[in-house]
Enzyme design. Structure first.
Site, short mmCIF file in Angstrom:
data_model
loop_
_atom_site.label_atom_id
_atom_site.label_comp_id
_atom_site.label_asym_id
_atom_site.label_seq_id
_atom_site.Cartn_x
_atom_site.Cartn_y
_atom_site.Cartn_z
CD GLU B 70 69.91 33.95 68.89
OE1 GLU B 70 70.26 33.77 70.07
OE2 GLU B 70 69.82 33.00 68.07
CG HIS B 121 62.07 32.52 58.53
ND1 HIS B 121 63.16 33.14 58.00
CD2 HIS B 121 61.87 31.40 57.79
CE1 HIS B 121 63.63 32.44 56.97
NE2 HIS B 121 62.86 31.39 56.81
#
Lengths: 285, 324
Positions: B70, B121
């Site tokens: 990430e 999410h």
């Protein structure tokens, strides 16, 4: 006289510009009263080779097809700024106010403030990822430039470097060239005493990169190698050049005293350093 | 028995057909690319979760699979942006707004690169996946970063509108979206603008200021309480930064109570942003912040968590009623 395709004129230019970087670094740090002399001195020949020979650049620092230069070791920016001014990207008078209130020039390079800086840095470990992104973007835009990413050897301890290394190999980013300034020292001491990073060449190779090792102060060997890896369009993988260097190269008392990662030379020591550099220059000519 | 929009469990395989706001991401990016915008996309091993697989199939040359990296993805997105592309990179909000926070600050916001970060999410929507997968601090972290716009859309229709605007928006953006099962609040024709709150109504008693998933419940709570004779309003503050201060102050002048509702820690999020405005601009209304009360959520299916933390319609109604 070395057997080389570089003209004597070019070799003289590159050596002269490396010493110019060292002299300007001493002058600028006198203004700031603290700075990373030795981090610049280990990569002065790398700066010179890239900006005065290898990289495809123009008078326009925002030319979309130019080669990019990124510095993981952003703390050596004090050595980059004189080059960018010398290339005409900003007025040389900016250097005189280095680090003063409101100056565009600080200890680390800032792309929003300094024309010619291709990406900001300072937080160690990001630059190879930034370069990876530039290579993906170049593909999307149909551009064929190279990105040269100068990394510190202490920077090898940052996990993000290896995330980027995996990505570059996996996506076959062959225009990406990492250069590790293997000067052996970081802030807290010898790199391999702090956290060992060897065998470095095998690490990069095992991550899917082509690896070369070169003397980072030999402008001829360094420049010939960088020219060669830039020209190689059939590699199919990214390339890592491990440049063996000396922290504080060119200043005898910095080469032997590793505590110089960050420091300040008294006016007397500055003058002595300046004379050491100038006499080395004279000896070669 | 659960309501149709209250799945207790879910299958990624079925997600794209059942997840309006997540299929919106891919569909809208395809639409923007086809309209000539230089959009690109990337993800960190979650192309099926966020639906970007659709964009990847349509525009493989504009899609980068980063794998589970990430931080690398965010820094690389900034590099992509320097070449003139507009990258939209998506992963779970916990790993984007928290794990890659420093990369967002240094490479995206400080370098002023037009990257669009999609934290999906978010909040407690990953339910029993637990705290590692919950993001109840991502508004706090991103809101504190200068030159970064923070958007928390209420549903897929609103997300699509704001995504369209993002194609030509100057600043980098952090989008905070839900699990994709977010119940619809708006129809697709409703116009929205980044930085401009959607005021449904100003209440004389209470005006709720909500963002993201909670707008749906807040709207239902408003209707129920008004039907009982109270005067309750609602502002959908989809853009948390820059905050529409004018909308907040207008409500604060007319309402007795401002109630902020968010699927986020009450520290640093929407409630804090509203509190900052009210502290510096004396108004009639007092403030109540509702959200996750500086704690880590329990393990449970998401809809059970929303009920437990009073972030669904009945819960928000309860909290609002206690202020009447």
């Amino acid at each position: 006289m070395q057997n080389t395709t570089l003209s004597q004129e070019r070799i003289d230019l590159l050596e002269d510009r490396a010493q110019f970087v060292r002299l300007e670094t001493i002058r600028l740090i006198e203004i700031a009263k603290v700075g990373h002399y030795s981090s610049v001195f280990s990569c002065a020949e790398i700066f010179a080779s890239l900006y005065y020979d290898v990289m495809n650049i123009s008078d326009n620092p925002a030319w979309p097809e130019r080669d990019r230069f990124l510095m993981g070791k952003g703390h050596a920016a004090v050595g980059l700024f004189p080059i960018l001014a010398d290339l005409g990207y900003f007025d040389k008078s900016w250097l005189d106010d280095y680090t003063r209130l409101g100056s565009p020039l600080g200890d680390h390079p800032d792309m929003r403030k300094v024309p010619g800086v291709d990406f900001s840095s300072g937080s160690i470990g990001h630059a190879l990822s930034n370069g990876v992104g530039m290579m993906h973007g170049a593909r999307m835009q149909g551009l064929d430039f190279n990105a040269f990413v100068l990394l510190g050897d202490g920077e090898m301890q940052e996990g993000q470097v290896w995330e980027a290394a995996l990505n570059a190999a996996s996506h076959k980013l062959s225009n990406l060239i990492a250069i590790v300034d293997r000067n052996g020292y970081q802030l807290d001491g010898k790199v391999d005493d702090v956290i060992a990073i060897e065998p470095l060449d095998e690490k990069w190779r095992s991550f899917g990169w082509e690896v070369h090792v070169v003397d980072g102060h030999d402008v001829v060997a360094l420049t010939e190698l960088l020219r060669k890896v830039k020209a190689d369009k059939g590699r199919g993988k990214p390339c890592c050049v491990i440049a063996k260097t000396l922290k504080g190269k060119g200043i005898d008392f910095m080469e032997t005293e590793p505590g110089w990662h960050l420091g300040y030379l008294s006016p007397e020591d500055s003058e002595r350093a300046r004379q050491v550099i100038l006499s080395a220059k004279g000896a070669r000519q | 028995m659960n309501a149709p929009d209250s799945k207790d469990s879910w299958q990624y395989r079925e997600l794209n057909t059942r997840a309006p706001s997540l299929s919106v991401l891919s569909d809208t990016l395809i639409e923007l690319a086809e309209a000539g915008h230089p959009v690109a996309a990337g993800t960190a091993d979650l192309q099926h979760s966020n639906g970007l697989v659709g964009f990847a199939r349509k525009f493989p040359e504009r899609f980068v699979q980063f794998g589970i990296s990430e931080q690398n993805m965010v820094s690389a997105a900034a590099g992509i942006a320097t070449t003139g592309m507009i990258p939209y990179v998506a992963t779970f909000a916990s790993f984007l707004g928290l794990l890659a926070c420093e990369q967002i600050r240094m490479d995206v916001a400080y370098c002023a690169q037009p990257v669009r970060l999609i934290g999906h999410h978010t909040g407690i929507s990953l339910g029993f996946y637990g705290t590692s997968h919950h993001a109840t601090e991502d508004i706090s972290t991103t809101r504190a970063i200068a030159d970064l716009t923070v958007i928390s859309p209420a549903d897929g229709a609103q997300f699509a509108q704001l995504l369209r605007e993002s194609a030509t928006y100057e600043e980098p953006i952090y989008f905070r979206i839900g699990r994709g099962h977010d119940p619809a609040v708006y129809d697709s024709q409703e116009p929205f603008k980044i930085g401009k709150a959607k005021t449904h109504a100003i209440g004389k008693d209470v005006t709720i200021i909500a963002c993201g998933y909670c707008v749906h419940g807040a709207k239902a709570a408003m209707k129920t309480l008004n039907a009982k004779g109270h005067s309750v309003g609602l502002i959908d503050m989809h853009t948390v930064k820059p905050l529409d201060e004018e909308a907040v102050l207008k409500a604060a002048k007319a309402s007795k109570v401002i109630l902020t509702v968010e699927e986020h820690n009450i520290l640093g999020g929407l409630g804090s942003a509203v509190a900052e405005v009210l502290a510096e601009n004396p108004a009639k209304a007092r403030l109540k912040r509702h959200g996750i009360m500086d704690e880590y959520a329990l393990i449970a299916p998401p809809t059970h968590l929303y009920r437990h933390y009073k972030l669904d319609a009945a819960g928000i109604e309860d909290v609002a009623a206690s202020l009447l």
